[in-house]
Structure formats: C-alpha cells, structure tokens
Design a protein around this motif. Sequence first.
Motif, PDB file in Angstrom:
ATOM      1  N   THR A 138       0.860  -1.189   0.000  1.00  0.00           N
ATOM      2  CA  THR A 138       0.000   0.000   0.000  1.00  0.00           C
ATOM      3  C   THR A 138       0.894   1.236   0.000  1.00  0.00           C
ATOM      4  O   THR A 138       2.023   1.206   0.493  1.00  0.00           O
ATOM      5  N   TRP A 139       0.343   2.328  -0.529  1.00  0.00           N
ATOM      6  CA  TRP A 139       1.103   3.574  -0.685  1.00  0.00           C
ATOM      7  C   TRP A 139       0.209   4.733  -0.298  1.00  0.00           C
ATOM      8  O   TRP A 139      -0.866   4.904  -0.866  1.00  0.00           O
ATOM      9  N   GLY A 140       0.622   5.508   0.692  1.00  0.00           N
ATOM     10  CA  GLY A 140      -0.197   6.642   1.108  1.00  0.00           C
ATOM     11  C   GLY A 140       0.563   7.562   2.048  1.00  0.00           C
ATOM     12  O   GLY A 140       1.753   7.352   2.333  1.00  0.00           O
ATOM     13  N   GLN A 180       3.271  -5.028  -7.234  1.00  0.00           N
ATOM     14  CA  GLN A 180       3.572  -6.121  -6.319  1.00  0.00           C
ATOM     15  C   GLN A 180       4.921  -6.709  -6.719  1.00  0.00           C
ATOM     16  O   GLN A 180       5.044  -7.872  -7.077  1.00  0.00           O
ATOM     17  N   SER A 181       5.977  -5.855  -6.676  1.00  0.00           N
ATOM     18  CA  SER A 181       7.291  -6.301  -7.122  1.00  0.00           C
ATOM     19  C   SER A 181       8.360  -5.410  -6.506  1.00  0.00           C
ATOM     20  O   SER A 181       8.059  -4.454  -5.785  1.00  0.00           O
ATOM     21  N   THR A 182       9.624  -5.712  -6.826  1.00  0.00           N
ATOM     22  CA  THR A 182      10.719  -4.910  -6.296  1.00  0.00           C
ATOM     23  C   THR A 182      10.691  -3.491  -6.855  1.00  0.00           C
ATOM     24  O   THR A 182      11.167  -2.566  -6.215  1.00  0.00           O
ATOM     25  N   SER A 183      10.160  -3.328  -8.068  1.00  0.00           N
ATOM     26  CA  SER A 183       9.978  -1.988  -8.610  1.00  0.00           C
ATOM     27  C   SER A 183       8.618  -1.496  -8.124  1.00  0.00           C
ATOM     28  O   SER A 183       7.616  -1.513  -8.837  1.00  0.00           O
ATOM     29  N   LEU A 184       8.602  -1.064  -6.885  1.00  0.00           N
ATOM     30  CA  LEU A 184       7.352  -0.815  -6.173  1.00  0.00           C
ATOM     31  C   LEU A 184       6.509   0.287  -6.788  1.00  0.00           C
ATOM     32  O   LEU A 184       5.304   0.134  -6.994  1.00  0.00           O
ATOM     33  N   TRP A 185       7.130   1.416  -7.083  1.00  0.00           N
ATOM     34  CA  TRP A 185       6.423   2.631  -7.513  1.00  0.00           C
ATOM     35  C   TRP A 185       7.006   3.065  -8.839  1.00  0.00           C
ATOM     36  O   TRP A 185       8.205   3.283  -8.959  1.00  0.00           O
TER      37      TRP A 185
END
Length: 602
Positions: free
Chosen positions: A187-189, A260-265
């Motif tokens: 999650t990102w916020g 859903q990976s190492t490259s998140l964003w």
Amino acid sequence: MGILGVLLFAESLIWFWGSSVAVDTVYASQSISDGETLVSSGGTFELGFFSPGNLTDRYLGVWYKNVPVRTVVWVANRSKPLKDSSGTLMVVSTGNLVLLSQNTSVVWSTNSMKQAQKPVLQLLDSGNLVLRDNGNGSPDTYLWQSFDYPSDTFLPDMKIGWDANSSLERHLTSWMSPDDPSPGDFTWGLERSNYPELVAWQGSNKYFRSGPWNGLRFSGAPQSGANPVFSYKFINNGIEVYHTFDVENKSQLVRIVVNQSTSLWELSTWNEDSQSWMLFLSVPKDYCDHYGLCGAYSKCLTDKLPYCQCLKGFSPKYPDKWNSNDWSQGCARDKLLSCNDGDGFIKYTQMKLPATTYTWVDGSLSLKDCRTRCLKNCSCTAYTNSDISGKGSGCVLWFKDLIDMRQFPSGGQDIYIRMSASEIGKSNRKLLITAIVIPAIGLLAAMLTALYFVVRSRMKSGERTENATEVLEKEGTKDDLELPLFDLITLAKCTNNFSIENKLGEGGFGPVYKGTLVDGREIAVKRLSTISRQGLKEFMNEVTLIAKLQHRNLVKLLGCCIQGEEKMLVYEYMANKSLDAFIFGNLVTIFGPHLNMLFILL
C-alpha cells in the motif's frame, strides 16, 4: 433482498447499447451491462467490464481508450469478481451505484449518504468516474467519485491523503498479480503525523518512505523536484492533507502505479511512436531506499562501502552484527546527552530527513527559535526548517531515535542533530584545525617560494658593499625604503653589546638577540653571519621582500642595520607562547623544520 427486488422492478427500464458507445453519461433508471461501455468526452478513458490476462472472471473498471494493450486504472469489484458476463451496473434514484450479478445479488455498491434529485453517472476525461446531481458539475458536490477510492494507479489531479470533513483516507494498493486485481501486499499513502510523508507498506511493515514535503520536494526524493514532465503539489490546510501531481502537457498520458514487485512505484508516460509505456521514475531506486536499512543514528551512502555509516559521535550498537553487514540495529551514542548542561548540535547537509512518526511542527518559528525550543526539551533529538523554500522557515523537532536517514550528493537538506557538549568540542576542534591549517599551507608555500629565490640570489652574488648610504643613494632607492635604518651603536647598546645573556637562539644565517630600545620597545635582532656571501644589494632586496610578506601570524619586521660588514634585521620581540599554543603546536607538527627556518632565520 425484498426491498432490492422492489427497487429493481421500479427501475426495470434498461437502456441498451452495442458493444461500445460514444457517450459519457448514464442517468437514473439506466444501466450498463457486460459488453456495453461509457467513453469520456475527450475519448481518453473507457468504463466497462473486462477480464484480466487469461482469466474468465469479470470486473468493472476504467482503462485507457486508445492504448492498444488494455491498461486498467481503476477497478470497482477488486475483491469480488463476477463469474460470468451477466453483470449489470445501475444508477439508482437514491444517488448510489449498484453492481449486480445474474441472480440480482449485490456484488459491489457505493455508500453515499448525500441526497440527489436526479443522479447521473459520468466518466470524466481525467479518468474519474463521478456520481453527481444532474445540472451540478461542481466537484465539491459530487455524491461519489472513483478518485476517492483508488486502486493501484495514481492519475493527474487525483489526491493521496486524507480529508477530515469526509473521514476519507485515499491510498493506493497493488494488484495481487498482473492477472489478479485483488488487493496485494503493498500500500502507498500519506502517514498520519505532524509532519506527513509518503510511506509504502508491505503488509504491516514499512518498506519505503519519501521523506516529508519541505516546500520544494519530498526530502528523500530529490527527483520529485522540478522536471519537464510533471509537477508535485502538497496541500496541508488543517482540513485536508494530500499530495497530487499535474502534467505540463495535458495531452500526454502519465500514470503512477504501485506494483507487487521490487519496482514498487513507477511513473510512466505513453510513447506514441513506440506504442508502449516508457518508465520515467521508479522507487526504490537503490539500496539506500529500503526503509530502516541502517537502523538508528546512521546514514546510508550509495557511493561508500559499507553503505551504512554511524553519525559522528555514534558507534555500532552491536559491532559483530555491524561488521557482518547487518546494520538494522543501528548505532548508539558514545556520550550520553546531559540535557541542560551544554548540549549542542552538529549540522548535516544534503540529508534525507529521519522518519517523522514522532515530530512536532510550528510553521511560524525561525530556525534560531527552533534550536532554542529543541534545547529546552530534553527529549528533542534534532531540528530543522519545515519549509526550505526561499530563505527557509518553520520548525520541526524530532523526538526519540532518528531512523532511515541517507545522504545525497545533492538535493537533500540540512538537519541539526543534538550532541553532548564533549562531542561538540571534538567536532569544533576538527573544524578549527581545518580552518587554520589550510590557509597556513598556502601562506607557507608562498613564503618558501620567496625564500628560495632569495637564497638563490645570495649564492649567485659575491658582491660586498662597505657603505650602505652610499650604495642606496647611488641606486636611487634610499627614499623608497619603507623600513627605518638602525645604527650599530644603538643595537649594540640595547642588546648589552650582543651578550650571551641576551641571546635568544641561533640559526643557519646567524644568532638572534633580545634588546630594549630607549622608548621601551622590546626587539629581537638577527645578526647576519659575517661568512655569508650576500652583498648589500641582495640584502636590501631581501629586506624589502620580507617587509612585503608581513602577516598577522608572523613576527613584524621593524627595520634593519647595515654598517661595514654588519647586516642585521630588527623584529618586534614576541614572548614565548605569545602565539596561540594550539595553532603553533599543530603547525609545528605539520611543517616541522620549515617553520623553524621561517620564524627564526628570516
């Protein structure tokens, strides 16, 4: 289900289209069935039912209309897919949306509490799906909007953050996989704190944080500053706290996706020529972006090995683990803080600010007042400006341990970390040594160069002049000599005829004597050895050169004496240790015999 059945019976009038329509609005008592779509007015986005990958499950979502590979930006029923193509989306007169399955069970619905006279559903060209009252297009009056309930994609003009009035908290959640839009692990916020910052969570663990907004950019993301593609905005007005972004070219497709990976964003732009998404930015971008990698009171540097380094005045908490590249336990103070007994601060530059979970902010305080406020609170561990735009303003204080710091080559900001008085002394002493030694090296180099040429000229000349006044008058330089000429009788009298009791020392060019003039001034007389090959002309050139090399840290040349074979230099007398012992001690250690030659023999 009885009430729903009555509702469906009352609103049984269905508006059917073909597989796609060029309209962007659905009115009350109308619906969209699987195979039918809405298209935004500019043709950028499309709403309808889809199946991700090779699955047969059906989802209601929004995607880019003209991107060949379907790129979904929002999904309604992420956790509850339809098992067939019987789904129907309806606009009910109460001002809500309802997604129904074949057996008329509710799969997904909105929960707006606002009342509407004539609710309509509209897909905007921003990608926002909005439910509003017909005739009222103001965003402030929307009954419901998809931008308030993001999936994994952040679009221009969307908000990430929270709204106190509506109790909304907007954040992104990754897809479980490319074929499964159900909520994933990431999650990102915005994290709720006095000094908010963007945080990515993997389950219940922090994975990455951006650093707080400092008026120009997020402190841990220098790349979030000015660029030709997009611009960030951060709003904190007491009611809403959120960040958003805007694109410079409105026709350019730009999206941010949480994976859903190492490259998140990832921030990507659509390239028409290659017909593909081009990656512009991504995080984590390097090893130091992983949250808490170095533990407390340490900084991460990507250009150093090991990556983690304790701050000045701190040492690894567990040396064995630290030496095994397990830095997670961080560092501990070498000297404990004494609170009101002389604590101070060490300044660090180009830093990603520490995690802001335990902070206090006052936007009206100056940096000086901020320092004072921190010193008055024994729990305060660091401070800085909350806004670095312009000349800087505001105050933020940290409490408890300082976690997740890194140092950038450029683009970071200053932070002042609290230290004990003894550690401040060590730091200031190193700075003082640097400030003194570097200029001294330059001065010494210039003086040695001058001395070299003087000595060389002496060795080349065997000239001897018996009468100084005659030579000076012949050369026309007598009136140009800025230093006074002392006579031999005066110097012999004031040095007790150059007695051994008055002798201060002796160098390669002759002895030095202490004397006292009639007016009480104490002097040091350097008597040039009679075996020197230097002539009067060369001697006078040397005197003029030394006079011009006067410096506040060098003994002042008062004059000279030239009579017969005697050639003497007269300096002001400096008592032992009259120069600062600290400076002299460090310079002697560094330069050794060179200083002896300069301060005694010149």
